[in-house]
Design a protein around this motif. Structure first.
Motif, PDB file in Angstrom:
ATOM      1  N   TRP A 176       0.744  -1.351   0.347  1.00 52.95           N
ATOM      2  CA  TRP A 176      -0.008   0.334   0.310  1.00 52.95           C
ATOM      3  C   TRP A 176       0.924   1.181   0.070  1.00 52.95           C
ATOM      4  O   TRP A 176       0.594   1.687  -0.965  1.00 52.95           O
ATOM      5  N   ARG A 221      -1.013  17.791 -10.629  1.00 53.02           N
ATOM      6  CA  ARG A 221      -1.078  17.668  -9.041  1.00 53.02           C
ATOM      7  C   ARG A 221      -2.418  17.165  -8.639  1.00 53.02           C
ATOM      8  O   ARG A 221      -2.818  16.145  -8.027  1.00 53.02           O
ATOM      9  N   THR A 222      -3.326  17.950  -9.603  1.00 52.40           N
ATOM     10  CA  THR A 222      -5.003  18.127  -9.589  1.00 52.40           C
ATOM     11  C   THR A 222      -5.197  16.299 -10.049  1.00 52.40           C
ATOM     12  O   THR A 222      -5.443  15.562  -9.528  1.00 52.40           O
ATOM     13  N   TRP A 223      -4.511  15.899 -11.373  1.00 48.02           N
ATOM     14  CA  TRP A 223      -4.558  14.609 -11.716  1.00 48.02           C
ATOM     15  C   TRP A 223      -4.295  13.776 -10.428  1.00 48.02           C
ATOM     16  O   TRP A 223      -4.523  12.311 -10.660  1.00 48.02           O
ATOM     17  N   TRP A 224      -2.914  14.082 -10.240  1.00 49.79           N
ATOM     18  CA  TRP A 224      -1.956  12.883  -9.379  1.00 49.79           C
ATOM     19  C   TRP A 224      -3.524  12.782  -8.426  1.00 49.79           C
ATOM     20  O   TRP A 224      -3.728  10.979  -8.061  1.00 49.79           O
ATOM     21  N   MET A 225      -4.220  13.846  -7.373  1.00 47.83           N
ATOM     22  CA  MET A 225      -5.152  13.103  -5.980  1.00 47.83           C
ATOM     23  C   MET A 225      -6.467  12.632  -7.467  1.00 47.83           C
ATOM     24  O   MET A 225      -7.040  11.936  -6.399  1.00 47.83           O
ATOM     25  N   LEU A 226      -6.837  12.846  -8.224  1.00 49.17           N
ATOM     26  CA  LEU A 226      -7.985  12.483  -8.859  1.00 49.17           C
ATOM     27  C   LEU A 226      -7.148  11.339  -8.927  1.00 49.17           C
ATOM     28  O   LEU A 226      -8.505   9.729  -8.464  1.00 49.17           O
ATOM     29  N   PRO A 230      -4.544   1.141  -3.395  1.00 50.95           N
ATOM     30  CA  PRO A 230      -5.798  -0.161  -4.337  1.00 50.95           C
ATOM     31  C   PRO A 230      -5.217  -0.686  -5.170  1.00 50.95           C
ATOM     32  O   PRO A 230      -4.545  -2.222  -4.704  1.00 50.95           O
ATOM     33  N   ALA A 240      -5.338   8.917  -7.476  1.00 51.86           N
ATOM     34  CA  ALA A 240      -4.899   8.478  -6.243  1.00 51.86           C
ATOM     35  C   ALA A 240      -5.443   6.899  -5.488  1.00 51.86           C
ATOM     36  O   ALA A 240      -5.211   6.615  -5.299  1.00 51.86           O
ATOM     37  N   GLY A 241      -6.577   7.554  -5.436  1.00 48.50           N
ATOM     38  CA  GLY A 241      -7.153   6.889  -4.786  1.00 48.50           C
ATOM     39  C   GLY A 241      -8.006   5.972  -5.299  1.00 48.50           C
ATOM     40  O   GLY A 241      -7.297   4.746  -4.640  1.00 48.50           O
ATOM     41  N   PRO A 242      -8.311   5.824  -6.634  1.00 47.01           N
ATOM     42  CA  PRO A 242      -7.961   3.819  -7.713  1.00 47.01           C
ATOM     43  C   PRO A 242      -7.102   4.019  -7.800  1.00 47.01           C
ATOM     44  O   PRO A 242      -6.843   2.252  -7.377  1.00 47.01           O
TER      45      PRO A 242
END
Lengths: 377, 511
Positions: free
Chosen positions: B95, B183-188, B195, B190-192
């Motif tokens: 993780w 960086r915005t795209w990274w945050m979008l 995992p 990163a969630g999916p």
């Protein structure tokens, strides 16, 4: 400032003033409107803040009630956050670091959801997925409970609302005490100082009460953030680590489980009764998890972990309670007649104040009453 | 140090360091630093209340890591078997690894397309290490060299400018835009992505790690047995018990179980069953239907000589399963023989019991292997009728044999067992009433075994099981498209009177 007929404040009475204010509120950005040539602020921000003139965009403390906080959260999720994402994807010049921090909350929650989702997709056996789901929920719960507990303790003990919000001139709503380096003390109002001063025991007749409170606030911001991290991680780890591991979660969430029965069968009462039964079941599961962890048959390390968690909690509470009055200074022959004038206090305010308190105590006066100004009149 | 201003300068403070770009930290430092400096930071924040924002951010990293480790430990403690608990540790390690890998992949793609290195870091004058593109309102891009600026401009094919200063302004604005977008795209994602990447790594690593852990445990236990025999004979029986259980299979993931799993996979692969059958034909069907399908496939196998030769080559790879089993048996036998003189005094009969268990299990496995060999030889000989194949796949169990014996059908019983020598042994032990031994001698039928391992393999080949790969691939594709087509692009200036063009939101780069 005297308000005369030539004063710019008069412009408030013009028919468009209210409309402008309303449009600012609706659009949430006053900075953009400030670029309109028509607007013309004739009051400078400092005067506007003094006089509480609302059509001038200045950074302003928001007196949010619980309902307001909830509405703010809804607005953040439904409007501010999507807007920030769009701005970020376009690479807008308006995108700030606080926007980034807001966007960074997406993976924090989405990661947990996708983790549970990947387990749900893996097979027909829902027990691991429900266990992981319970773990993720307990993780967020642990962090949330820790933040709430620390905030409440500081609010009750010292009157410091660590969740205090302000609206920036450009329309963003942010926390006053968000940064330990640059807290917005300039926005605090006299009523905030009087409340915090009373609760911290820093009386208003001190030479520089404000600065004394600021010093404590700086420490409180730094300490509270550390304590939230410590307690939150500990609670979350223990919650997700053992309570979520119980096999009972599968029995609760599975298709044949209790929850489905409560919510699908006809004879289980109205919605309120069903909700209450659900809560009861979850509560008993939590208790079961804790009991099994404390049972004599459980391994020693589990027990020590729980005891460690209790110790961390107690330590956090102790640190909160003792964070303002630390008996660092010893009184050295000070008398009741220690002069309390600013020149002396400038030198070492904390030491002199402690000496003053000690001297009062040794003279047999009621310090608690004195702090509220009872004896000092 | 070259960063320190010379102390002879009239305006200088000798200890002042200018902000400067620094090379990336090595991985060891990146992992170890949060662990090492955690306690000090915690003390500074919680006890002394003097931590600043930078230190609090670092404390966040430390405590998150500590919380994760604590959570993994507790989950391991709650697991029923130590080897199941390993999964939790692996899960948390992967993780955190996935959280680290995601921005690296993204920044590699961005760098490939635009030439902007988003991973750069700088030390400010306070000695705090920050990402160069952390705060879009304050980007210390003056630290970048003119060469790098020019390189980015050429890569992005930006229009030429008159002066160098204009060039720098133009490129810095573009870099700001790219960094904000990335960086915005990274945050979008990163969630999916976290995992998904973690799941993919775990999926690959789970079995090897379990095998390795199993072997390490076995080594430890063997050593513990030797130690106990030498120093503490009173604990010998217990240690030996654990050692043998680990070796031949009381625990769910014991060695023999691992062997069974891998053997099944090898057999289905060698016979070509895993390629020919679809998940839909195996999952959710009755066992008989699947067995019929397997029989049908196997009866169609031996058609031409060429195909038979290819099959022979494939099947030769698992011809030495007997040797593996013998090796395992010998190791446990040696161990038993070594401690037998000591143990026989305290626990008479324990060694015999263990030896019997070992023999039974190994015999069971060997018989199954023998059934496979017979089946394969029969297939290679020439055309086989489906009925005969089905008979070889589904062996009779002990109860059925007993019925045959009671009815006096000795010949059918022998035929059902297959080999004459084995039939003699089985029938002898049945006559003596040793049914467990008879069952072990008889072994599992290849049909049942193939069925189980096929089901396990098909479970992993289902669409839902491949969801992780699909989502991960989709994210990667979307990221590639976004970086290729949308990154660094300047939106058209707005003509709306409500959103007039200003320095900030018109967005146009002045050439």
């Amino acid at each position: 400032m005297s308000v005369s007929s030539t004063s710019p404040v008069i412009r408030l009475n013009q028919p468009r003033a209210l409309l402008n204010e309303l449009s600012q509120e609706l659009r949430g950005s006053a900075l953009r409107d400030s670029a309109l040539p028509d607007q013309g602020y004739l009051v400078d921000p400092i005067t506007a803040k003094e006089k509480n003139i609302h059509h001038v965009p200045v950074d302003r403390i928001l007196d949010y009630s619980m309902l307001d906080h909830a509405l703010h959260r809804v607005r953040t999720i439904g409007w501010t956050l999507p807007k920030a994402v769009v701005k970020g994807l376009k690479g807008d010049a308006d995108f700030t670091f606080s926007d980034f921090l807001l966007v960074a909350k997406i993976p924090y929650y989405l990661g947990g959801l996708f983790l549970v989702g990947s387990f749900l997709a893996a097979g027909k056996n829902k027990v691991p997925a429900s266990r992981i789901g319970a773990g993720v929920a307990l993780y967020y719960l642990g962090v949330g409970v820790a933040n709430w507990a620390i905030n409440s303790l500081y609010r009750l003990k010292y009157g410091v609302d660590l969740n205090l919000k302000y609206r920036r001139a450009d329309g963003r709503v942010e926390n006053v005490f968000a940064s330990a380096d640059f807290p917005r003390f300039d926005l605090l109002m006299p009523e905030h100082y009087s409340k915090m001063g009373r609760k911290m025991g820093i009386p208003p007749y001190l030479a520089d009460q404000k600065e004394a409170i600021h010093e404590q606030l700086r420490q409180i911001i730094s300490g509270s953030r550390g304590l939230k991290l410590l307690l939150g991680n500990a609670l979350a780890a223990v919650g997700a680590g053992f309570i979520a591991r119980s096999d009972a979660w599968g029995a609760v969430f599975s298709p044949q489980g209790v929850l489905r029965r409560i919510w699908t069968q006809a004879g289980e009462g109205n919605i309120w009764q069903r909700a209450r039964r659900t809560v009861t079941h979850l509560q008993s599961l939590l208790e079961l998890g804790l009991k099994s962890a404390l049972a004599p048959s459980s391994s020693g390390l589990q027990k020590y972990t729980l005891l460690g968690l209790l110790a961390v909690t107690a330590y956090s509470a102790y640190q909160v309670i003792t964070s303002v009055h630390k008996p660092k200074y010893q009184p050295s022959g000070a008398s009741i007649h220690t002069p309390l004038i600013s020149q002396d206090l400038e030198y070492d305010r904390g030491q002199l104040f402690q000496q003053f308190i000690q001297a009062r105590r040794s003279a047999g006066l009621n310090v608690a009453k004195m702090k509220r100004g009872g004896q000092m009149r | 140090m070259s960063f320190v201003q010379p102390s002879g300068h009239p305006l200088s403070q000798p200890s002042y360091h200018y902000a400067r770009l620094v090379p990336p930290k090595p991985l060891t430092q990146r992992v170890m630093q949060p662990i090492l400096q955690g306690p000090a930071l915690l003390s500074q924040s919680v006890r002394h209340h003097t931590a600043n924002d930078y230190q609090l951010a670092q404390l966040n990293d430390s405590l998150r890591l500590g919380g994760g480790a604590l959570l993994a430990t507790l989950a391991t403690l709650a697991a029923t078997s130590p080897i199941i608990g390993v999964g939790e540790f692996l899960g948390f390690a992967t993780w955190f690894a996935a959280m680290g890998i995601t921005p690296k992949i993204l920044s590699a793609l961005v760098r490939l397309r635009t030439g902007v290195n988003l991973d750069q870091e700088y030390l400010n004058s306070q000695g705090e290490r920050n990402p160069l593109f952390k705060d879009p309102k304050y980007l210390p891009l003056h630290m970048l060299s003119d060469d790098e600026i020019e390189r980015v401009a050429r890569r992005l094919k930006l229009p030429p400018t008159k002066t160098r200063i204009q060039r720098r302004e133009q490129v810095e604005e573009t870099m700001r835009r790219i960094s904000v977008q990335a960086r915005t795209w990274w945050m979008l994602i990163a969630g999916p992505a976290t995992p998904v990447i973690s799941g993919l790594i775990c999926d690959r690593l789970e079995q090897p790690v379990k095998t390795v852990i199993q072997q390490i445990r076995q080594l430890w236990l063997d050593r513990a047995v030797t130690e106990a025999a030498r120093k503490n004979p009173s604990r010998l029986a217990e240690t030996l018990n654990r050692s043998i259980d680990t070796a031949i299979g009381e625990l769910p993931n014991a060695k023999l179980t691992l062997w069974w799993q891998s053997f099944g996979a090898r057999a289905t692969h060698a016979l070509g069953l895993d390629k020919d059958l679809k998940p839909g034909e195996v999952l959710g069907r009755q066992s008989d239907a699947v067995l019929d399908r397997i029989t049908e496939y196997l009866s169609q196998l031996s058609t031409s000589a060429e195909e038979r030769q290819a099959l022979r080559e494939r099947l030769s790879h698992f011809a030495h399963e007997d040797v593996v089993l013998e090796g395992l048996k010998h190791r446990v036998e040696d161990q038993l023989a070594a401690v037998a003189p000591l143990l026989n005094r305290q626990h008479p009969g324990l060694i015999a019991e263990k030896r019997a268990m070992l023999n039974q299990r190994i015999q069971n496995a060997q018989s199954t292997v023998a059934h496979y060999h017979r089946l394969i030889e029969r297939i290679l000989e020439g055309p086989v009728s489906p009925a005969e194949l089905k008979g070889m796949l589904t062996l009779s169990n002990v109860g059925e044999l007993q019925r045959m014996v009671q009815e006096g059908q000795w010949l059918s019983a022998r035929r059902a067992i297959g080999s004459k020598a084995l039939a003699d042994k089985v029938l002898t032990s049945m006559r003596a009433g040793r049914f467990a031994e008879a069952s072990a001698l008889l072994g599992d039928g290849p049909g049942h075994h193939l069925l189980i391992s096929l089901k396990q393999q098909m479970l992993r080949r289902r669409w839902r099981f491949r969801m992780l790969g699909v989502v991960g691939g989709g994210l990667l594709l979307a990221t590639a498209i976004y970086t290729q087509w949308f990154m660094g692009r300047v939106p058209k200036p707005s003509n709306s009177p409500w959103k007039p063009a200003t320095q900030h939101n018109a967005g146009g780069l002045k050439p």
